[in-house]
Design an enzyme around this catalytic site. Structure first.
Site, PDB file in Angstrom:
ATOM      1  N   ARG A 143       0.817  -1.218   0.000  1.00 22.69           N
ATOM      2  CA  ARG A 143       0.000   0.000   0.000  1.00 22.69           C
ATOM      3  C   ARG A 143       0.850   1.267   0.000  1.00 22.69           C
ATOM      4  O   ARG A 143       0.491   2.276  -0.584  1.00 22.69           O
ATOM      5  CB  ARG A 143      -0.872  -0.011   1.254  1.00 22.69           C
ATOM      6  CG  ARG A 143      -2.312   0.221   0.914  1.00 22.69           C
ATOM      7  CD  ARG A 143      -3.178   0.175   2.090  1.00 22.69           C
ATOM      8  NE  ARG A 143      -2.452  -0.152   3.313  1.00 22.69           N
ATOM      9  CZ  ARG A 143      -3.035  -0.614   4.389  1.00 22.69           C
ATOM     10  NH1 ARG A 143      -4.313  -0.804   4.395  1.00 22.69           N
ATOM     11  NH2 ARG A 143      -2.353  -0.883   5.484  1.00 22.69           N
ATOM     12  N   LYS A 145       0.785 -19.452   5.630  1.00 20.29           N
ATOM     13  CA  LYS A 145      -0.088 -19.752   6.756  1.00 20.29           C
ATOM     14  C   LYS A 145      -0.351 -18.469   7.540  1.00 20.29           C
ATOM     15  O   LYS A 145       0.456 -17.549   7.402  1.00 20.29           O
ATOM     16  CB  LYS A 145       0.509 -20.845   7.612  1.00 20.29           C
ATOM     17  CG  LYS A 145       1.614 -20.383   8.573  1.00 20.29           C
ATOM     18  CD  LYS A 145       2.069 -21.503   9.452  1.00 20.29           C
ATOM     19  CE  LYS A 145       1.594 -21.371  10.851  1.00 20.29           C
ATOM     20  NZ  LYS A 145       2.409 -20.512  11.713  1.00 20.29           N
ATOM     21  N   HIS A 169       6.600 -23.789   5.823  1.00 22.51           N
ATOM     22  CA  HIS A 169       8.050 -23.669   5.638  1.00 22.51           C
ATOM     23  C   HIS A 169       8.821 -24.846   6.239  1.00 22.51           C
ATOM     24  O   HIS A 169       9.970 -25.080   5.896  1.00 22.51           O
ATOM     25  CB  HIS A 169       8.573 -22.319   6.146  1.00 22.51           C
ATOM     26  CG  HIS A 169       8.734 -22.221   7.623  1.00 22.51           C
ATOM     27  ND1 HIS A 169       7.688 -21.963   8.470  1.00 22.51           N
ATOM     28  CD2 HIS A 169       9.821 -22.342   8.417  1.00 22.51           C
ATOM     29  CE1 HIS A 169       8.137 -21.926   9.719  1.00 22.51           C
ATOM     30  NE2 HIS A 169       9.436 -22.147   9.715  1.00 22.51           N
ATOM     31  N   LYS A 188      12.604 -27.219   4.961  1.00 22.44           N
ATOM     32  CA  LYS A 188      13.833 -27.401   5.754  1.00 22.44           C
ATOM     33  C   LYS A 188      14.596 -28.606   5.214  1.00 22.44           C
ATOM     34  O   LYS A 188      14.014 -29.663   4.976  1.00 22.44           O
ATOM     35  CB  LYS A 188      13.486 -27.610   7.231  1.00 22.44           C
ATOM     36  CG  LYS A 188      13.015 -26.333   7.922  1.00 22.44           C
ATOM     37  CD  LYS A 188      12.725 -26.589   9.398  1.00 22.44           C
ATOM     38  CE  LYS A 188      12.035 -25.415  10.051  1.00 22.44           C
ATOM     39  NZ  LYS A 188      12.925 -24.332  10.447  1.00 22.44           N
ATOM     40  N   GLU A 191      10.925 -24.330  21.380  1.00 22.39           N
ATOM     41  CA  GLU A 191      11.494 -23.003  21.130  1.00 22.39           C
ATOM     42  C   GLU A 191      11.822 -22.350  22.462  1.00 22.39           C
ATOM     43  O   GLU A 191      11.109 -22.554  23.448  1.00 22.39           O
ATOM     44  CB  GLU A 191      10.500 -22.125  20.369  1.00 22.39           C
ATOM     45  CG  GLU A 191      10.187 -22.640  18.985  1.00 22.39           C
ATOM     46  CD  GLU A 191       9.251 -21.702  18.229  1.00 22.39           C
ATOM     47  OE1 GLU A 191       9.753 -20.829  17.521  1.00 22.39           O
ATOM     48  OE2 GLU A 191       8.032 -21.836  18.392  1.00 22.39           O
ATOM     49  N   ASP A 207      -1.070 -22.696  15.629  1.00 24.36           N
ATOM     50  CA  ASP A 207       0.159 -22.078  15.116  1.00 24.36           C
ATOM     51  C   ASP A 207       1.183 -23.128  14.667  1.00 24.36           C
ATOM     52  O   ASP A 207       1.905 -22.915  13.705  1.00 24.36           O
ATOM     53  CB  ASP A 207       0.767 -21.191  16.218  1.00 24.36           C
ATOM     54  CG  ASP A 207       1.980 -20.408  15.738  1.00 24.36           C
ATOM     55  OD1 ASP A 207       1.854 -19.730  14.696  1.00 24.36           O
ATOM     56  OD2 ASP A 207       3.036 -20.476  16.388  1.00 24.36           O
ATOM     57  N   HIS A 212       2.852 -27.466  11.001  1.00 29.73           N
ATOM     58  CA  HIS A 212       4.228 -27.973  10.996  1.00 29.73           C
ATOM     59  C   HIS A 212       4.356 -29.389  11.588  1.00 29.73           C
ATOM     60  O   HIS A 212       4.954 -30.273  10.989  1.00 29.73           O
ATOM     61  CB  HIS A 212       5.159 -27.035  11.767  1.00 29.73           C
ATOM     62  CG  HIS A 212       5.118 -25.613  11.290  1.00 29.73           C
ATOM     63  ND1 HIS A 212       4.962 -25.273   9.977  1.00 29.73           N
ATOM     64  CD2 HIS A 212       5.230 -24.427  11.955  1.00 29.73           C
ATOM     65  CE1 HIS A 212       4.977 -23.951   9.842  1.00 29.73           C
ATOM     66  NE2 HIS A 212       5.127 -23.420  11.034  1.00 29.73           N
ATOM     67  N   LYS A 258       6.668 -22.678  23.530  1.00 25.21           N
ATOM     68  CA  LYS A 258       7.523 -21.488  23.583  1.00 25.21           C
ATOM     69  C   LYS A 258       8.170 -21.418  24.960  1.00 25.21           C
ATOM     70  O   LYS A 258       7.638 -21.960  25.938  1.00 25.21           O
ATOM     71  CB  LYS A 258       6.673 -20.234  23.394  1.00 25.21           C
ATOM     72  CG  LYS A 258       5.818 -20.239  22.135  1.00 25.21           C
ATOM     73  CD  LYS A 258       6.587 -19.736  20.946  1.00 25.21           C
ATOM     74  CE  LYS A 258       5.684 -19.633  19.725  1.00 25.21           C
ATOM     75  NZ  LYS A 258       6.425 -19.600  18.477  1.00 25.21           N
TER      76      LYS A 258
HETATM   77  C1  BG6 Z   1       5.937 -20.197  12.578  1.00 25.00           C
HETATM   78  C2  BG6 Z   1       5.145 -19.938  13.831  1.00 25.00           C
HETATM   79  O1  BG6 Z   1       5.126 -20.766  11.590  1.00 25.00           O
HETATM   80  O2  BG6 Z   1       7.014 -21.069  12.875  1.00 25.00           O
HETATM   81  C3  BG6 Z   1       6.036 -19.361  14.916  1.00 25.00           C
HETATM   82  O3  BG6 Z   1       4.087 -19.028  13.553  1.00 25.00           O
HETATM   83  C4  BG6 Z   1       7.236 -20.258  15.129  1.00 25.00           C
HETATM   84  O4  BG6 Z   1       5.306 -19.213  16.131  1.00 25.00           O
HETATM   85  C5  BG6 Z   1       7.933 -20.565  13.827  1.00 25.00           C
HETATM   86  O5  BG6 Z   1       8.130 -19.566  16.010  1.00 25.00           O
HETATM   87  C6  BG6 Z   1       9.025 -21.586  14.023  1.00 25.00           C
HETATM   88  O6  BG6 Z   1       9.775 -21.714  12.845  1.00 25.00           O
HETATM   89  P1  BG6 Z   1      11.307 -22.132  12.862  1.00 25.00           P
HETATM   90  O7  BG6 Z   1      11.663 -22.267  11.429  1.00 25.00           O
HETATM   91  O8  BG6 Z   1      12.038 -21.061  13.577  1.00 25.00           O
HETATM   92  O9  BG6 Z   1      11.358 -23.441  13.605  1.00 25.00           O
END
Ligand code: BG6
Length: 483
Positions: free
Chosen positions: A51, A148, A178, A182, A216, A235, A240, A331
């Site tokens: 934008r 996502k 994603h 990996k 994480e 999430d 994932h 987390k």
């Molecule tokens: C994202 C989530 O899709 O993946 C995040 O929304 C998460 O909350 C992240 O931290 C983790 O990705 P990676 O590649 O750092 O393991």
């Protein structure tokens, strides 16, 4: 190692949300690294669209700063950066109005691959798709990439799929998870299907249980508002972890081709038994010297959203009946560590004395950090004193085994974006896969709401709530250490 980089075809890649966080942190640095490796032909062009009214020069300056922040200094030679920035163009477009679209149409070139990256809120997917169609911008072979969250439940995912399918066919839609990009996740397929060693044992007869952990150490920080609506289940698990589970549990596809792989993944999701409430543990991190509590981060003192989840799943089919899959993610845990661990059964009969001890083989695939593969095998403890068994690692760190090439693991986005240009959908989710994952997720989340379920508080820097440990203890098993 000889470089095997094969340049892709010339392309026009339009990034909607070109001034956003994902573009800055992931998409543009990934494109830059592919450029450095010579994968981008000279006619490739990247157009930022957002934008904000600004010139192409302003956007290039902003991208230059992003590269400084997210690309290692060693890879940022000034001439290379300058050459990359020359490929960039910018256009202000209004997703909800008519502004900018005709100009975008005029800038599109014939005879090059056309890709549109929707790096925007899902609520804008429909508007973008409609405008691309209305202004005659997207050709019949154009590709769109969507990020996502792909829906927040089955109904919204279906609605998104319906909207996109009004303008694009399934073969044009690239839904990114994603994790599939990996290197080590792809390695899971190489390990399973590129060796004869594991596949004969990859079933309930020999596998006691499987643990999938994505831990994480960071909190939800500045993303509290989004995260509180989503939680670890939406999430991380629905996408994932589900993908990791699918690649671990699926039958061998007949070929490494998009639909062959995705058909097999879909069968795994459809074979999942509903999860019993007692087989799920949710948690929220407490305040600590590492930072505020989850509720403070989410700015919601009454939040019942989980920042941690552990669960026991059953894949109800011939291969896996009786082998539980334990999944956990959270987390603010002890450390950042993601792995898939296959715990094999003990040998059916021991020929050694009881006090020799007995050990089961364990295969772990380390996704991050320190990508690698470790197989624990049983040997005789050296020295006198009879037969005493110990287990030792056959440990392969990619960094050690592959030298510089192993240490320099490409970011998932590098692989995925190039696959879009190549037109290879193998590592992208198909619409029915996403819907099946939501169909499995929805009743679980609905159950929490109905029962007024509350997450257990856990210490920051721990392995999650005690109750998560109990989930395995009550089955006579233990989680692997996180840190
Ligand atoms: C994202 C989530 O899709 O993946 C995040 O929304 C998460 O909350 C992240 O931290 C983790 O990705 P990676 O590649 O750092 O393991």
């Amino acid at each position: 190692m000889v470089s095997r980089v094969i340049p892709v075809e010339p392309f026009d890649l339009v990034i909607f949300g070109g001034t956003g966080d994902l573009a800055r942190r992931k998409i543009l640095p990934a494109l830059y690294r592919r450029f450095c490796d010579g994968q981008m032909p000279s006619e490739a062009r990247i157009i930022g669209a957002a934008r904000t009214q600004q010139s192409a020069g302003d956007w290039r300056g902003w991208v230059g700063e992003a590269l400084e922040e997210f690309v290692a200094a060693a890879r940022r030679e000034p001439q290379t950066v300058a050459a990359f920035l020359e490929r960039l163009d910018y256009l202000a477009v209004d997703a909800k109005g008519d502004g900018g679209w005709q100009e975008l149409c005029d800038r599109m070139r014939e005879g090059v691959v056309q890709a549109f990256y929707f790096s925007v809120a899902p609520s804008l997917f429909g508007d973008l798709a409609e405008r691309l169609h209305q202004f005659g911008i997207a050709r019949a072979d154009a590709r769109i990439v969507v990020e996502k969250p792909f829906g927040t439940d089955l109904a919204s995912a279906r609605a998104l799929n319906r909207t996109l399918s009004e303008y694009f066919s399934e073969t044009q839609i690239y839904r990114i998870d994603h994790y599939l990009g990996k290197e080590t996740v792809q390695n899971l397929m190489a390990v399973r299907f590129g060796n004869v060693l594991f596949e004969p044992l990859w079933n309930t007869q020999y596998v006691d249980h499987v643990q999938i952990t994505v831990a994480e150490s960071v909190g939800v920080g500045g993303r509290g508002a989004y995260y509180d609506q989503s939680g670890a289940m939406r999430d991380m698990v629905q996408n994932h972890l589900m993908q990791l589970l699918c690649l671990t549990a699926m039958e061998p596809p007949s070929r490494f081709e998009p639909d062959a792989v995705r058909d097999e993944k879909l069968k795994v999701i459809r074979a999942l038994d509903p999860v019993l409430p007692e087989d799920i543990v949710r948690g929220q991190y407490k305040a600590s010297d590492k930072g505020p509590s989850y509720r403070e981060d989410a700015e919601n003192e009454a939040s019942r959203t989980e920042s941690f989840i552990a669960m026991k799943l059953h894949v109800a089919n011939w291969r896996w009946n009786g082998t539980p899959f334990y999944l956990r993610t959270g987390k603010r845990l002890k450390s950042r560590k993601s792995e898939i661990v296959i715990h094999f059964k003990e040998p059916p009969h021991s020929i050694f004395d009881e006090d020799a001890g007995s050990r089961a083989n364990v295969l772990s695939i380390r996704l991050q950090p320190d990508e690698g593969i470790d197989l624990r095998v049983t040997i005789k403890e050296p020295g006198p004193g009879g037969m005493r068994l110990i287990d030792v690692p056959l440990d392969m760190s990619f960094a050690e085994a592959l030298g510089a090439d192993g240490a320099d693991v490409p970011d998932a986005y590098e692989r995925l974006i190039m696959d879009v240009i190549r037109g290879n959908q193998t590592l992208f989710m198909r619409g029915d896969e996403v819907e099946a994952a939501w169909a499995w997720t929805d009743p679980i989340i609905e159950g929490w709401t109905k029962r007024g379920d509350r997450p257990f508080p856990y210490d920051a820097g721990s392995a999650g709530p005690e109750e998560a440990l109990m989930l395995l203890h009550k089955d006579g098993r233990r989680w692997r250490e996180i840190g």
